[in-house]
Write a protein that holds these residues in place. Structure first.
Motif, PDB file in Angstrom:
ATOM      1  N   PRO A  96       0.811  -1.232   0.000  1.00  0.00           N
ATOM      2  CA  PRO A  96       0.000   0.000   0.000  1.00  0.00           C
ATOM      3  C   PRO A  96       0.836   1.271   0.000  1.00  0.00           C
ATOM      4  CG  PRO A  96      -0.838  -1.571   1.622  1.00  0.00           C
ATOM      5  CD  PRO A  96       0.477  -2.107   1.145  1.00  0.00           C
ATOM      6  N   ARG A  97       1.962   1.252   0.703  1.00  0.00           N
ATOM      7  CA  ARG A  97       2.792   2.452   0.763  1.00  0.00           C
ATOM      8  C   ARG A  97       3.377   2.796  -0.604  1.00  0.00           C
ATOM      9  NH1 ARG A  97       4.589   5.304   4.880  1.00  0.00           N
ATOM     10  NH2 ARG A  97       3.861   3.733   6.371  1.00  0.00           N
ATOM     11  N   PHE A  98       3.716   1.776  -1.397  1.00  0.00           N
ATOM     12  CA  PHE A  98       4.228   2.019  -2.753  1.00  0.00           C
ATOM     13  C   PHE A  98       3.222   2.841  -3.554  1.00  0.00           C
ATOM     14  CE2 PHE A  98       4.162   0.653  -7.234  1.00  0.00           C
ATOM     15  CZ  PHE A  98       5.432   1.041  -7.629  1.00  0.00           C
ATOM     16  N   TRP A  99       1.948   2.488  -3.457  1.00  0.00           N
ATOM     17  CA  TRP A  99       0.924   3.189  -4.235  1.00  0.00           C
ATOM     18  C   TRP A  99       0.625   4.560  -3.647  1.00  0.00           C
ATOM     19  CZ3 TRP A  99       0.210   1.366  -8.824  1.00  0.00           C
ATOM     20  CH2 TRP A  99       0.417   0.003  -9.057  1.00  0.00           C
ATOM     21  N   ALA A 100       0.530   4.666  -2.336  1.00  0.00           N
ATOM     22  CA  ALA A 100       0.211   5.953  -1.709  1.00  0.00           C
ATOM     23  C   ALA A 100       1.278   6.993  -2.020  1.00  0.00           C
ATOM     24  CB  ALA A 100       0.061   5.774  -0.197  1.00  0.00           C
TER      25      ALA A 100
END
Length: 348
Positions: free
Chosen positions: A245-249
């Motif tokens: 999720p952090r990659f996308w955020a």
């Protein structure tokens, strides 16, 4: 094997980001291309209370003052580009790869099955609320290399994207960005404001990125079923990144490395690049690639370069569909066109 018997080149899809939007982008297909229309109607339903407003913004002949704001441009770009991708899939085309610029990477990820479309719309709705409140800013296109703009980069103006060897995007709050444009223009560099009202791909929007992380953690993420090249890593999207999720955020505040990523895709695949979205900004960048100039790969735009009218949209799409069919790319017969304009468009 004769020239006529040569297999068709594989197709790779490209999806543009903010700045590519224009009034009534692809609207000529609405109510007349069945798959496209069905997915657009589904998006407006999923947008909930924002759906009617976004549909009205999209179909209006003249843009409102908010058209280039994140609250309009990004959800419409996501919905339109996704619906166009579904339409191309409906022709029977299975792309060898997909590559997106900024929000275009979210489109590619959705089409590859990483993000469910309903979750993508939910994330777009969250983006409207979070990023609209970031400090007033924007993005600046500069015909220059990184060394040429180094003097204006710092705490207030940031490198937002590398689109070609001499095509950059800078981002920042309004006043510092205007001062950077003045200084670069005085040096003889060509600068152009991008159609954006937020300083995406810079630390200016970092607080909104942090606030968006819970939404990304709530979205089920899957390994890609189709090959996606990520303009944030410069190569093929890995399972590890796809499931993070952090990659996308953090994409919203990270620089986009479109040029080197496109080079990596073309090093792996001799193909026909199809810009699957409004305009031809990515097509123009792709034509600068050495493998395209050498004829190993080629470039097509699915739509006209701007708002040229409904019939121009239809003619452009039919030309691409006919070409792919002539080349023996696996393309299904044209979907039945249903004139649904009088009834407000197709219903899901």
């Amino acid at each position: 094997m004769s020239v006529s018997e040569q297999p068709a080149p594989p197709v790779a899809l490209m999806f543009a980001g903010q700045g590519a939007q224009h009034p009534r982008m692809a609207a000529g297909l609405y109510g007349r291309e069945e798959i496209f229309s069905r997915w657009m109607d589904r998006s407006f339903t999923l947008f909930g209370d924002d759906g009617d407003r976004l549909r009205a913004e999209w179909l209006a002949p003249e843009p409102s003052p908010l058209y280039d704001d994140v609250s309009v441009a990004q959800p419409l770009l996501y919905a339109v580009s996704h619906a166009l991708g579904r339409m191309v899939f409906g022709w029977g085309v299975r792309p060898v790869a997909m590559l997106g610029h900024s929000v275009g990477e979210l489109v590619a990820a959705t089409l590859a099955g990483v993000i469910d479309f309903a979750d993508g719309i939910r994330l777009m709705r969250g983006r409207i609320d979070l990023f609209a409140d970031t400090p007033p800013g924007g993005m600046l296109a500069v015909a220059a290399g990184v060394d040429d703009v180094a003097e204006v980069l710092g705490d207030e103006v940031h490198l937002a994207a590398v689109n070609a060897p001499r095509q950059l995007l800078l981002a920042g709050e309004s006043a510092p960005l205007a001062e950077a444009a003045r200084r670069l223009t005085a040096k003889g560099l060509v600068c152009r404001e991008v159609l954006a009202r937020q300083a995406f791909h810079s630390p200016v929007v970092a607080p909104a990125v942090t606030a968006s992380l819970p939404d990304w953690k709530a979205a089920p993420l899957r390994s890609p079923a189709l090959t996606v090249y990520s303009a944030y890593t410069g190569g093929v999207l890995t399972d590890s990144d796809a499931l993070d999720p952090r990659f996308w955020a953090e994409q919203a505040s990270s620089p986009v490395h479109f040029a080197p990523t496109l080079s990596a895709l073309l090093a792996d695949h001799d193909c026909r690049l199809l810009e699957t979205g409004p305009g031809n900004s990515l097509s123009a960048l792709a034509r600068r690639q050495p493998t395209v100039a050498a004829g190993r790969s080629s470039v097509l735009s699915l739509l006209p370069p701007g708002s040229l009218g409904d019939e121009a949209d239809l003619r452009a799409v039919e030309t691409v569909r006919r070409l792919l069919r002539t080349e023996r790319t696996p393309v299904a017969p044209a979907a039945r066109r249903t004139d649904l304009a009088d009834s407000g468009g197709p219903r899901v």
